[in-house]
Structure formats: structure tokens, C-alpha cells
Design an enzyme around this catalytic site. Structure first.
Site, PDB file in Angstrom:
ATOM      1  N   GLY A  54       0.849  -1.190   0.000  1.00  0.00           N
ATOM      2  CA  GLY A  54       0.000   0.000   0.000  1.00  0.00           C
ATOM      3  C   GLY A  54       0.881   1.234   0.000  1.00  0.00           C
ATOM      4  N   GLU A  61      -4.388   6.639  -3.255  1.00  0.00           N
ATOM      5  CA  GLU A  61      -5.113   5.367  -3.126  1.00  0.00           C
ATOM      6  C   GLU A  61      -6.213   5.462  -2.076  1.00  0.00           C
ATOM      7  OE1 GLU A  61      -2.009   1.898  -4.562  1.00  0.00           O
ATOM      8  OE2 GLU A  61      -2.068   2.354  -2.430  1.00  0.00           O
ATOM      9  N   GLY A 109      16.647   8.849 -12.959  1.00  0.00           N
ATOM     10  CA  GLY A 109      16.741   9.652 -11.749  1.00  0.00           C
ATOM     11  C   GLY A 109      15.486  10.461 -11.509  1.00  0.00           C
ATOM     12  N   GLY A 160       9.020   3.655  -6.110  1.00  0.00           N
ATOM     13  CA  GLY A 160       8.579   5.045  -6.032  1.00  0.00           C
ATOM     14  C   GLY A 160       8.224   5.449  -4.616  1.00  0.00           C
ATOM     15  N   ASP A 161       7.670   4.509  -3.848  1.00  0.00           N
ATOM     16  CA  ASP A 161       7.328   4.800  -2.455  1.00  0.00           C
ATOM     17  C   ASP A 161       8.584   4.934  -1.595  1.00  0.00           C
ATOM     18  OD1 ASP A 161       4.617   4.650  -3.111  1.00  0.00           O
ATOM     19  OD2 ASP A 161       4.555   2.499  -2.722  1.00  0.00           O
ATOM     20  N   ALA A 170      16.119   0.060  -3.613  1.00  0.00           N
ATOM     21  CA  ALA A 170      14.954  -0.813  -3.475  1.00  0.00           C
ATOM     22  C   ALA A 170      14.763  -1.726  -4.677  1.00  0.00           C
ATOM     23  CB  ALA A 170      13.698   0.025  -3.249  1.00  0.00           C
ATOM     24  N   ARG A 219      16.177  -5.362  -4.681  1.00  0.00           N
ATOM     25  CA  ARG A 219      15.701  -6.363  -3.727  1.00  0.00           C
ATOM     26  C   ARG A 219      14.229  -6.651  -3.990  1.00  0.00           C
ATOM     27  NH1 ARG A 219      18.088  -3.713   1.799  1.00  0.00           N
ATOM     28  NH2 ARG A 219      17.178  -5.542   2.811  1.00  0.00           N
ATOM     29  N   SER A 262      12.210  -4.215   0.805  1.00  0.00           N
ATOM     30  CA  SER A 262      13.366  -3.838  -0.019  1.00  0.00           C
ATOM     31  C   SER A 262      13.968  -2.489   0.368  1.00  0.00           C
ATOM     32  CB  SER A 262      12.954  -3.785  -1.495  1.00  0.00           C
ATOM     33  OG  SER A 262      12.141  -2.652  -1.772  1.00  0.00           O
TER      34      SER A 262
END
Length: 309
Positions: free
Chosen positions: A42, A143, A227, A254-255, A285, A288, A294
Site C-alpha cells: 500500500g 489510493e 533519476g 517510487g514509495d 529498493a 531487492r 526492499s
């Protein structure tokens, strides 16, 4: 609100059901998956964990169902040191979930079932600001229902908090809401939806930033392996991404960027500095598997984070 809260994240919490497949199935085709795993996810919860791992004190406002997935999501947040006291448990809702297909290339496709995330009410968000001690940075994504986003931004603006809006997935926002964003964070496709022309390289991203800056206080466009571009009253620039040895899974990268950027802003970094750390976190991130699992701890990033602790 506790006096030591520096980042308040208002947003979604989903259980990610992740299947690994070699390539996406074509319409009408059946493919066999290599594995199914469940991970806490989420956008809201991901960004809360990413900020916490970077050393910020984080409070999460959201809603989960009264079910096993909800229990597991709350436990995962608490284990990361995130304050979940403002999370509502909705008795008659299913916890939100995401169906994630991860392909051999490292790319993914995601279908989200909002569930309890859409049971989050504006009043609960407003109550999170009902204290004299206010968070310097408020982080939002899309969301959750639009009216909840508007209510959170209104409350944050009244509290003189800095507002970070990650407009993902894209939905149209009124100018009055956008005007408080500092920064607005979008990827290339979300930026294109806002400005009306394709955003795919540095030139088009910088043109898009100029358009966005007419509506927002500052803006960042994330560009994956290229980037991220940033723009605020001090200037603009591109932060290039470090080379990644192998892209394992882009889910939640992105999170990782947004959470790390918010943590840096709460510690007093400039937007350029915060964008630099965000790019490092996102690049880490993708090497992984999974989303929250990650994300880097501060000491796992390079010297770029030195001095902003």
C-alpha cells in the site's frame, strides 16, 4: 499527537499478493507462476516504512479491515517503529489488497482492490491534527478517496505543515488543493496526464516542471533509471540515478523515494538534497524483492545521506 512526530503519512495500507511469472499473459492466455508470496504494501504504508527506516519519527493514518491481513499490516508497521494509533479497524470491510505480477525483467503490473482504504473518513484525518504539536511534513498519495485527500491538505495547511503529495495513481485535483503541495511528486506518466504532453526525457520533464510550477509550490518528477527532476523557488535540477547491478523488482520503488524524501525534508534538508536521497533509496529498493522489505536503512545508503541525520 505525540510531540516527537515529524512525518505524518495519510494513506493506504494493502496486503500485496505477489506472483512471479516470466512474462505477462496475453489476453486469453494462461501462464504458470513460479511462486506466490505475500508482503505488506500500500502506497501509504510503504512510504511510512521508508521514512521510518531513514530515521524519521512517523505516524500513519489509515484504515484496515478486521481480518488477518489487517492484523499483519499493523504488526509490520509497528515492527518498523511506525505509530499506528490513528489507524482505524473497520469491522465490515476487507483490508485493501494488491495483485502484483512481477516479470523476469523486474517490471511489474498491479491491480489494487481498495477495500478498507475507501472506508477512511475525513473526520479521522482531521482528528489526527487535533493537537498543539504538529508534524512538519504531511505525506499523501491517491489510493484513498479524493475528499479525504482534500480534508488532509486543508488540515495540514491550517497547521502550517509542509505537504508532500504523491499523486499516484493519477487523479485530477483542483487547483486550490494543488497550490499547497511542496512538493508535488509524480512519475512520467502522471506528469504527462497533468500537463497534456508526453514526458519521457530530461527536456520534456523540465518543460513539464515549468507547467506544474504554475500550480504548486515545488515539484519533483521521478524518471526511473534516469533519476528525478526537481524544481522549487531556489532553482531546478536533475539528480541522476546510480547504476543498479541487477533490477530485481520495481514494486514500491517510487514509495521508497517518497518516504526517504519526506524524512529528509523533516530533518531540514533542501528539496535538492531530499531528492538526491530519495533517488538513492529508490535505486537501492529495485535491487531487492518486495516493497517494504526492499527499503534501505539510513546506514545502507552512501555518503549522500551524511550530515542530514
Amino acid at each position: 499527537m505525540s510531540s516527537n512526530s515529524t512525518v505524518l503519512v495519510v494513506g493506504s495500507a494493502n496486503m500485496d499478493y505477489i506472483v512471479k511469472v516470466v512474462v505477462p499473459p496475453a489476453p486469453g492466455e494462461t501462464v504458470l507462476a513460479k511462486a506466490l508470496v505475500k508482503h505488506a504494501g500500500g502506497k501509504g504504508a510503504n512510504q511510512a516504512v521508508a521514512a521510518a527506516r531513514m530515521g524519521a519519527k512517523v505516524r500513519f493514518v489509515g484504515c484496515v479491515g478486521d481480518d488477518r491481513d489487517g492484523e499483519n499490516l499493523l504488526r509490520a508497521l509497528r515492527q518498523e517503529g511506525v505509530d499506528t494509533g490513528a489507524v482505524e479497524i473497520a469491522a465490515h470491510e476487507q483490508t485493501g489488497l494488491a495483485l502484483v505480477s512481477v516479470f523476469q525483467s523486474g517490471e511489474n503490473s498491479i491491480t489494487v482492490v481498495p477495500g478498507a482504504n475507501y472506508a477512511l473518513h475525513a473526520n479521522r484525518v482531521r482528528r489526527a491534527f487535533g493537537s498543539d504539536t504538529l508534524p512538519p511534513v504531511v505525506v499523501l498519495q491517491a489510493e484513498i478517496r479524493p475528499e479525504v485527500i482534500h480534508a488532509a491538505i486543508d488540515a495540514a495547511a491550517e497547521a502550517h505543515s509542509r505537504i508532500v503529495l504523491n499523486l499516484a495513481p493519477y487523479q485530477a485535483m483542483p487547483e486550490a488543493t494543488l497550490s499547497f503541495c511542496d512538493p508535488l511528486i509524480v512519475n512520467e506518466s502522471e506528469a504527462a496526464a497533468m500537463v497534456g504532453f508526453p514526458v519521457s526525457d530530461l527536456d520534456s520533464a523540465q518543460r513539464a516542471l515549468k507547467v506544474l510550477r504554475d500550480s504548486v509550490r515545488s515539484a519533483v518528477i521521478t524518471m526511473g533509471a534516469q533519476g528525478a527532476c526537481w524544481s522549487d523557488s531556489s532553482g531546478e535540477g536533475l539528480v541522476g540515478a546510480p547504476t543498479v547491478d541487477a533490477v530485481v523488482d520495481t514494486t514500491g520503488a517510487g514509495d521508497a523515494f517518497v518516504g526517504a524524501l519526506a524524512a529528509e525534508l523533516s530533518a531540514g534538508a533542501s528539496l535538492e538534497q531530499a531528492t538526491t536521497v530519495g533517488v538513492e533509496a529508490g535505486s537501492f529498493a529495485v535491487g531487492r524483492f518486495g516493497a517494504q522489505s526492499s527499503y534501505p536503512m539510513r546506514d545502507e545508503l552512501g555518503s549522500v545521506t551524511a550530515g542530514h541525520s
